[in-house]
Design a protein around this motif. Sequence first.
Motif, mmCIF file in Angstrom:
data_model
loop_
_atom_site.group_PDB
_atom_site.id
_atom_site.type_symbol
_atom_site.label_atom_id
_atom_site.label_comp_id
_atom_site.label_asym_id
_atom_site.label_seq_id
_atom_site.Cartn_x
_atom_site.Cartn_y
_atom_site.Cartn_z
ATOM 1 N N LEU A 1 0.830 -1.204 0.000
ATOM 2 C CA LEU A 1 0.000 0.000 0.000
ATOM 3 C C LEU A 1 0.864 1.253 0.000
ATOM 4 O O LEU A 1 0.577 2.228 -0.695
ATOM 5 N N PHE A 2 1.946 1.188 0.768
ATOM 6 C CA PHE A 2 2.873 2.311 0.812
ATOM 7 C C PHE A 2 3.448 2.552 -0.593
ATOM 8 O O PHE A 2 3.528 3.673 -1.076
ATOM 9 N N ARG A 3 3.816 1.435 -1.250
ATOM 10 C CA ARG A 3 4.348 1.527 -2.615
ATOM 11 C C ARG A 3 3.326 2.145 -3.567
ATOM 12 O O ARG A 3 3.655 2.958 -4.411
ATOM 13 N N PHE A 4 2.084 1.704 -3.426
ATOM 14 C CA PHE A 4 1.044 2.218 -4.322
ATOM 15 C C PHE A 4 0.865 3.721 -4.134
ATOM 16 O O PHE A 4 0.760 4.464 -5.094
ATOM 17 N N SER B 1 1.502 6.427 -6.839
ATOM 18 C CA SER B 1 0.344 7.201 -7.289
ATOM 19 C C SER B 1 0.687 8.677 -7.494
ATOM 20 O O SER B 1 0.079 9.355 -8.301
ATOM 21 N N GLN B 2 1.731 9.131 -6.755
ATOM 22 C CA GLN B 2 2.026 10.557 -6.816
ATOM 23 C C GLN B 2 2.399 11.057 -8.207
ATOM 24 O O GLN B 2 2.049 12.153 -8.594
ATOM 25 N N SER B 3 3.119 10.206 -8.944
ATOM 26 C CA SER B 3 3.565 10.668 -10.266
ATOM 27 C C SER B 3 2.645 10.171 -11.374
ATOM 28 O O SER B 3 3.002 10.205 -12.536
ATOM 29 N N VAL C 1 -6.454 9.710 -12.939
ATOM 30 C CA VAL C 1 -7.293 8.525 -12.862
ATOM 31 C C VAL C 1 -6.564 7.377 -12.152
ATOM 32 O O VAL C 1 -7.102 6.719 -11.261
ATOM 33 N N GLN C 2 -5.307 7.148 -12.535
ATOM 34 C CA GLN C 2 -4.536 6.090 -11.877
ATOM 35 C C GLN C 2 -4.306 6.419 -10.403
ATOM 36 O O GLN C 2 -4.360 5.550 -9.542
ATOM 37 N N ARG C 3 -4.057 7.701 -10.161
ATOM 38 C CA ARG C 3 -3.797 8.142 -8.788
ATOM 39 C C ARG C 3 -5.006 7.822 -7.916
ATOM 40 O O ARG C 3 -4.884 7.216 -6.856
ATOM 41 N N SER D 1 -7.675 4.795 -3.754
ATOM 42 C CA SER D 1 -8.881 4.166 -3.220
ATOM 43 C C SER D 1 -8.559 2.758 -2.708
ATOM 44 O O SER D 1 -9.077 2.325 -1.683
ATOM 45 N N LEU D 2 -7.658 2.070 -3.403
ATOM 46 C CA LEU D 2 -7.235 0.742 -2.921
ATOM 47 C C LEU D 2 -6.530 0.882 -1.569
ATOM 48 O O LEU D 2 -6.809 0.140 -0.612
ATOM 49 N N ALA D 3 -5.622 1.855 -1.497
ATOM 50 C CA ALA D 3 -4.886 2.060 -0.254
ATOM 51 C C ALA D 3 -5.840 2.421 0.881
ATOM 52 O O ALA D 3 -5.717 1.906 2.001
#
Length: 595
Positions: free
Chosen positions: A146-149, A153-155, A159-161, A166-168
């Motif tokens: 989750l930390f990795r995601f 997500s930052q870059s 939509v991907q972010r 939301s998963l995290a």
Amino acid sequence: MSGLLLFLQYAVNLAFVILGLLTLRDWLVHRERSRGYLALAIGLLAITALIGQVQTFFGNPFGEAGTDVDALVFLASAYAMLLFRSSFIPLSRRGHLLALGGLALAGALFIGANLPQRPEAQLSVFQQAVVIVFVLAWAACVGEPLFRFLQASQSRPAVQRARLRSLAAGYLSIFLILLVAAFGGSLATHPYVVLAIDLAALASVPLIYASFAPPSWLRRLWREPEESAFAAAVKELLLFSPTRERLAERAVEWALRLVGADAAFIADADGEVLAARGMDAGAARRLQARLGAFGEEQVVPVPDGPIQSAIVVPLTLADGNGALVVLSGPFTPIFGTDEVTRLGQYGTNITAGLDRAVLTERIAALERTKTEFLNLASHELRGPITVLRGYLSMLQGGMLGSVSPEFGEVLPVLTAKSDEMNSLIEQMIEAARLEEGRLELSPVRADLRDIALRALETVKPFATSSHPVLFEGQEKEIPVLVDRRRIETVVSNLLSNAIKYSPDGGEVRISFGQDNGFALLKVTDRGVGIDPKSMEKLFTRFGRIVTPSTRHISGTGLGLYLSRELARRHGGDITAESAPGKGSTFVLTVPVADE
Ligand code: ADP
């Protein structure tokens, strides 16, 4: 209260089971490895919920074995999460072994600890330690991905972010529930805490669901922050047309951001890749050759390779059919009809932009040819005209012997015409210099009145009695810092235009003024004037305003263009005011020299 809690408990478990089934269905439909792992992680969580439900519903039918299996499935769900992470941020072998070892240890300890069935029972120190190890092992395996995601997500595009966040968020709530349940002690059994836990668990379900199968309205919502920037980008795409490559690069970047894709490219009508993002041009070319042509935009599976599916949007360009291809990656939500339609519309804009860029490039090439011609022609003409003028001046000076009276009469006309030709050639040379950035000024301190008088001398031959020139000079010097020769040319251009475009005669007036650190020189005529609609053409290169009353007047359309450019190079300007049929006033401004 207890009835409500029981109901909520059922609801949570049911929600997890439904979530598990949905992830399974999602995986069956899309059959991707990473989705498979996510389905496994969530499916195992659902099984945990199911076992827990059966245990409470039927009064612990499997006894301690049931709890142990439940715990092991729960740990396995954490490992599946790690596999999910590893499917797109690969985890080292050591990492895998470490996680497996930790989880196995936690599982073994859990089975060995014989934890009591009732939540309110007192735990021994050993049992407490086992619970800590258990929760930590699970949390580490789930928390690290989750930390990795969140980091990844930052870059990422909006939509991907949103999808990763939301998963995290969904998993974070499960994590918090676990912490409270494990370490909350007597607090964890308090009805309100249980209520909060159940509500949090219930909330985590849609969050997790949205992360792997967001509905189209949600994807649209996620896209919203990008929309206004996107609208501006589309406008830019249509209005400013740099080279086709630059335009394609920008278009690809936006297509990618818009749907949260991982890679995209634009292929030209001849199959050449104009721009690619997230993949190199070679890979894009190969993929384009494999995909072939499509009549309309659609989602196409890309079976081999790490990329799963592509939206292909045909671009009907003037030279044939090109394509915009957008490829999904592991972070990309599945493409739906919404994305396809959106990209289809965008494709129309890209087509218009690309075709427009072709025109701009062609016009620029034409402009270059014009400049080259101007340069070449003017330099070729300069030699012969210099020779002609030389001989004419020798003839006039009597150095070549006496001439017949008839020839003596036409000699001044010949001289005037050759001077006119010479100044036209000089104009062409100046314009070419300007275009090629070779025009350099040599400013000196000068009196603007003086410059105007000299300019007047050069146009004298054309100023017949029907064109009296009134010089409204003033007493005081008007010190300016200018390239003398150039400003003299500018003023004589204005004066000769004033005379030229007053075919029926009329006085021409030169006057001066000062305004805010600028010296003003005004040339006013009572000539044909200029129609307001034609004003914008006035200072353009080769811009001539041809009307029935000026058709017979020859010119190149370079004079005013050059004059304004020269004035601007000095930090000044030229403006015009005119009334058709009444006359015009041209105002030259140049900076005043410091005392
Ligand atoms: P040219 O005189 O060689 O055609 P210019 O750049 O000097 O080129 O002028 C551009 C056009 O502006 C002219 O063709 C003419 O139609 C218009 N123009 C310039 N000066 C005047 C003026 N004083 N009165 C009316 N029209 C003018």
